[in-house]
Write a protein that holds these residues in place. Structure first.
Motif, mmCIF file in Angstrom:
data_model
loop_
_atom_site.group_PDB
_atom_site.id
_atom_site.type_symbol
_atom_site.label_atom_id
_atom_site.label_comp_id
_atom_site.label_asym_id
_atom_site.label_seq_id
_atom_site.Cartn_x
_atom_site.Cartn_y
_atom_site.Cartn_z
ATOM 1 N N GLU A 1 -1.339 3.470 8.967
ATOM 2 C CA GLU A 1 -0.470 3.969 7.904
ATOM 3 C C GLU A 1 0.530 2.879 7.552
ATOM 4 O OE1 GLU A 1 1.431 7.607 8.839
ATOM 5 O OE2 GLU A 1 -0.406 8.671 9.366
ATOM 6 N N GLY A 2 0.649 2.612 6.276
ATOM 7 C CA GLY A 2 1.626 1.622 5.857
ATOM 8 C C GLY A 2 1.203 0.194 6.122
ATOM 9 N N CYS A 3 -0.061 -0.018 6.519
ATOM 10 C CA CYS A 3 -0.525 -1.379 6.747
ATOM 11 C C CYS A 3 -0.644 -2.123 5.423
ATOM 12 C CB CYS A 3 -1.880 -1.349 7.457
ATOM 13 S SG CYS A 3 -1.802 -0.646 9.123
ATOM 14 N N ILE A 4 -0.497 -3.433 5.486
ATOM 15 C CA ILE A 4 -0.647 -4.260 4.298
ATOM 16 C C ILE A 4 -2.138 -4.393 3.988
ATOM 17 C CG2 ILE A 4 -0.163 -6.502 3.265
ATOM 18 C CD1 ILE A 4 2.301 -4.835 3.833
ATOM 19 N N SER A 5 -2.539 -3.925 2.833
ATOM 20 C CA SER A 5 -3.944 -3.921 2.437
ATOM 21 C C SER A 5 -4.268 -5.140 1.579
ATOM 22 C CB SER A 5 -4.262 -2.646 1.657
ATOM 23 O OG SER A 5 -3.509 -2.601 0.449
ATOM 24 N N THR A 6 -5.552 -5.272 1.242
ATOM 25 C CA THR A 6 -5.978 -6.349 0.345
ATOM 26 C C THR A 6 -5.297 -6.229 -1.010
ATOM 27 O OG1 THR A 6 -8.127 -6.444 1.456
ATOM 28 C CG2 THR A 6 -7.974 -7.419 -0.745
ATOM 29 N N GLU A 7 -5.221 -5.010 -1.535
ATOM 30 C CA GLU A 7 -4.569 -4.783 -2.832
ATOM 31 C C GLU A 7 -3.100 -5.176 -2.781
ATOM 32 O OE1 GLU A 7 -6.481 -2.635 -1.237
ATOM 33 O OE2 GLU A 7 -8.252 -2.784 -2.531
ATOM 34 N N ALA A 8 -2.446 -4.902 -1.657
ATOM 35 C CA ALA A 8 -1.039 -5.260 -1.514
ATOM 36 C C ALA A 8 -0.846 -6.772 -1.557
ATOM 37 C CB ALA A 8 -0.478 -4.697 -0.211
ATOM 38 N N VAL A 9 -1.741 -7.504 -0.895
ATOM 39 C CA VAL A 9 -1.639 -8.968 -0.893
ATOM 40 C C VAL A 9 -1.895 -9.530 -2.291
ATOM 41 C CG1 VAL A 9 -2.675 -11.089 0.010
ATOM 42 C CG2 VAL A 9 -2.218 -9.174 1.538
#
Length: 395
Positions: free
Chosen positions: A292-300
């Motif tokens: 939960e709340g992990c940095i995803s590919t979309e976030a990067v």
């Protein structure tokens, strides 16, 4: 203490040429006047009668702490000069703590009075540290002048767990010119942040790590009212989602937002200012476990597009970032110099290659040899191809 001439004259140490002989150009030893050299005695002058700027220069030339501390014992004038040159003040607890030993205790009322008196005495303080200090009661703090600490620019309040928002508000009102404050692991809440923003609108650096009582609401108020913010650290503030960053100014160039559950809209808010140069978004192990709340590919991808000025990026233990995310960093982060990717399990040879090829100013990469997916052959190849980039491989 005084400086006076010595009235004792050493005879036979030298002879003075007479003006007649000088005119004649006779420089024979025998032509020297036999009269002894005499120095007229002048009236002694006290060093305390020197102008204030001269005494101030003397104080600034003192090198040891003992000399500076004893300087003010000479007279009242010297004490004032010593006080005016005091720029830093720290509250220190016992360094060599012994369990069950009896240490002198100080009440919050007494501590508040001592702090007030010191601030009145040292009118030119610039740096003040009250880390782990006792609480200050409202009754005492409210009686204090609001201008005696007006020159303080840096304030440390780390681990001040006994301060309420009301007490912190009173303390903030003492220091209207603050540009730096460290509240690491304090119990400040949203009301305290609002008071901080109102009392200290010129803040440039605010450290709020482990202040778990603040929310996006208080963070938003701080950002909207302190428009000169350059550095903001809210790491491990578990009640924050990142939305409070929305509308941050372009002056914000350093942000620490790791260790809590960031929402996708929170990521967009963090990069909304467009001026970030350093961004820390490390994921804690306990957050990675629940995914939960992990940095995803979309976030990067969002970060890479929203931070074209990024020079340092830390994404350690962001295990969900795949190839598209690393390629986005290579395509968009042309100013990147330092990259931290320890524990990024899906960082492979192709992802590392994309970063190396796109980030021409890259000088340092921190990786984890066990948890990353690239091969040892790939690492060796990169080291040969990019010798100017320091590859810091953790065991």
């Amino acid at each position: 203490m005084s400086l006076s001439s010595n009235d004792k004259c050493e005879h036979g140490m030298g002879r003075i040429l007479t003006s007649k002989r000088l005119r004649e150009g006779a420089l024979q030893i025998d032509d020297y006047d036999e009269r002894p050299c005499k120095i007229s005695r002048t009236s002694s002058s006290s060093i305390t009668s020197l102008p204030g700027d001269c005494i101030d220069r003397i104080f600034k030339c003192l090198e040891t702490t003992d000399d500076r501390n004893s300087f003010g014992l000479t007279c009242q004038q010297w004490l004032r000069i010593q006080n005016n040159n005091q720029e830093s003040l720290w509250y220190k607890r016992h360094h060599n703590y012994v369990p069950n030993a009896k240490y002198p205790k100080i009440s919050p009322e007494s501590f508040a009075l001592i702090v007030c008196n010191l601030l009145i005495r040292f009118q030119h303080l610039k740096h003040l540290s009250l880390n782990r200090c006792p609480g200050i009661t409202e009754a005492v703090a409210s009686k204090s002048s609001q201008s005696f600490g007006s020159n303080v620019q840096s304030l440390g309040l780390r681990h001040c767990s006994v301060y309420s928002d009301m007490q912190l508000s009173l303390v903030f009102s003492w220091f209207p010119r603050l540009t730096y404050i460290n509240l690491y692991s304090s119990v400040i809440g949203d009301k305290g942040l609002e008071a901080l923003a109102k009392c200290c609108p010129s803040l440039e650096t605010v450290k709020l790590s482990r202040c778990r009582s603040i929310t996006d609401s208080g963070l938003s108020f701080l950002i909207q009212n302190c428009r000169e913010l350059r550095s903001l650290d809210v790491s491990s503030c578990s009640s924050i989602t990142g939305i409070g960053f929305l509308g941050c100014g372009r002056t914000l160039n350093h942000a620490g937002a790791d260790g809590f559950k960031l929402k996708p809209e929170g990521i967009e808010a963090i990069v909304s200012g467009g001026g970030l140069e350093c961004l820390y978004l490390n994921t804690l192990d306990k957050i990675a476990e629940v995914e939960e709340g992990c940095i995803s590919t979309e976030a990067v991808i969002t970060i890479s597009k929203g931070c074209p000025l990024l020079k340092e990026l830390s994404l350690s233990h962001c295990e969900e970032v795949e190839l598209e995310g690393w390629e986005a960093i290579g395509q968009n982060c042309k100013e990147l110099e330092h990259l931290h990717v320890m524990g990024c399990q899906k960082l492979c040879d192709r992802g590392l290659q994309a970063i190396y090829d796109g980030c021409n100013k890259l000088s340092e990469v921190h990786v984890d040899g066990e948890k990353n997916s690239f091969s040892s052959f790939g690492l060796e190849l990169f080291e040969r191809k990019y010798p100017s980039v320091m590859l810091c491989l953790l065991p």
